[in-house]
Design a protein around this motif. Sequence first.
Motif, PDB file in Angstrom:
ATOM      1  N   GLN A 145      -4.415   3.638   9.184  1.00 11.44           N
ATOM      2  CA  GLN A 145      -4.928   4.357   8.023  1.00 11.44           C
ATOM      3  C   GLN A 145      -3.899   5.369   7.534  1.00 11.44           C
ATOM      4  O   GLN A 145      -3.313   6.124   8.305  1.00 11.44           O
ATOM      5  CB  GLN A 145      -6.227   5.073   8.400  1.00 11.44           C
ATOM      6  CG  GLN A 145      -6.925   5.713   7.206  1.00 11.44           C
ATOM      7  CD  GLN A 145      -8.281   6.286   7.595  1.00 11.44           C
ATOM      8  OE1 GLN A 145      -8.639   6.286   8.763  1.00 11.44           O
ATOM      9  NE2 GLN A 145      -9.020   6.779   6.603  1.00 11.44           N
ATOM     10  N   SER A 179      -1.697  -7.186   5.709  1.00  9.50           N
ATOM     11  CA  SER A 179      -2.277  -6.223   4.768  1.00  9.50           C
ATOM     12  C   SER A 179      -3.077  -5.138   5.477  1.00  9.50           C
ATOM     13  O   SER A 179      -3.357  -4.092   4.905  1.00  9.50           O
ATOM     14  CB  SER A 179      -3.186  -6.935   3.753  1.00  9.50           C
ATOM     15  OG  SER A 179      -4.182  -7.663   4.427  1.00  9.50           O
ATOM     16  N   ARG A 193       0.847  -1.180   0.000  1.00 17.34           N
ATOM     17  CA  ARG A 193       0.000   0.000   0.000  1.00 17.34           C
ATOM     18  C   ARG A 193       0.887   1.236   0.000  1.00 17.34           C
ATOM     19  O   ARG A 193       1.947   1.250   0.651  1.00 17.34           O
ATOM     20  CB  ARG A 193      -0.883  -0.015   1.250  1.00 17.34           C
ATOM     21  CG  ARG A 193      -2.026   0.964   1.243  1.00 17.34           C
ATOM     22  CD  ARG A 193      -2.936   0.691   2.426  1.00 17.34           C
ATOM     23  NE  ARG A 193      -2.341   1.112   3.694  1.00 17.34           N
ATOM     24  CZ  ARG A 193      -2.830   0.774   4.879  1.00 17.34           C
ATOM     25  NH1 ARG A 193      -3.884  -0.026   4.966  1.00 17.34           N
ATOM     26  NH2 ARG A 193      -2.254   1.200   5.977  1.00 17.34           N
ATOM     27  N   ALA A 205       1.860   3.733   4.391  1.00 15.87           N
ATOM     28  CA  ALA A 205       2.278   2.808   3.338  1.00 15.87           C
ATOM     29  C   ALA A 205       2.843   1.542   3.984  1.00 15.87           C
ATOM     30  O   ALA A 205       3.405   1.594   5.083  1.00 15.87           O
ATOM     31  CB  ALA A 205       3.326   3.463   2.459  1.00 15.87           C
TER      32      ALA A 205
END
Length: 348
Positions: free
Chosen positions: A72, A68, A20, A75
Amino acid sequence: MAIALTLSELAQWVDGDIVRGGLDLSLTGMASLDAAGPHDVSFLGNEKYHPQFLETKAAAVIVPRGVSDGPQGAALIAVDNPTLAFSVVVRHFAEATRKFSPGIHPKASVDPAAKLDPEKVRVCAGAVVMAGAVVGDGSDIGPNSVVGEDVIIGRDCHLMANVSIRERCVLGDRVHLQPGCVIGSDGYGYEFSGGRHVKIDQVGIVEIGDDVEIGANTTIDRARFGKTVVGEGTKIDNLVQIGHNVVIGKHCLIVALTGISGSTRIGNYVTIAGQVGIAGHITIGDKATLTGRAAVTTHLPGGIVYSGRPAIPFREDMKLRAHHRRLPKLIERVKKLEEELKVSKGGE
């Protein structure tokens, strides 16, 4: 000033996958999960820190593969070993802030017969480099350190403040010595004669392999004759004492307050935990592990975990400790049986 690192660069360096986050995310520092800010990298190296992970304000977090979820906006980079990967980050920012300016400080003393390139070596204030010493390019001699006569120091070594390396000792490349480290002090050798302890001359050296790191105030004695040896890649903690003519293999780990007596031989990939005591003239095999406060008094084969005083295989030591814990109850049972026996005999 720290050199910024993008998320994509970091993923390449640590051989990780971006789970992410944007490739061009700029990272300018590193910190623990609870202290990290909006431009820092952190890591999740242990599951017990998962609550801190969920609350971190870090810009990016290095996580184990399979993770995963997360805070919030942070990365995520997935790797096989987050702790090892984070060390790459630490190294990047540490090297970016390290100030290495080659040259000899006006208050340093370098003998004209020493061999070094002032444009490629740094010698800090108060340091002394004596005649015949050789210092490799990229090496850094810290404040008030002493490099003795005919010492050889390899490339890219770092001697921090107040390090002493006595005459003729040899350091390989990329050796790091923390403050107060002493290499080549006299071995502790005496013979009792005529009612007194007579000193035995110690005329050997210490030889340290490439990529060795030695902690603050650790002392390694020179050999009585020949060499005391520390093998390539070995990492030694603070306040460790290594006696004369000891030979330590490659890639060992030796933790603080360990003492290793003279002429002992330690194999490759041996792990020695804190406060271990090792007697002289013994051999410890490759890949042995000694747990904290173990006392080694005899030869130990490799590939086994040892504990206790004297050191024996860990499982055997655990059984003996379990038996020892049962002794008070066993003693009470014996006393009770003895009393019952006396009563039984008295009634006959």
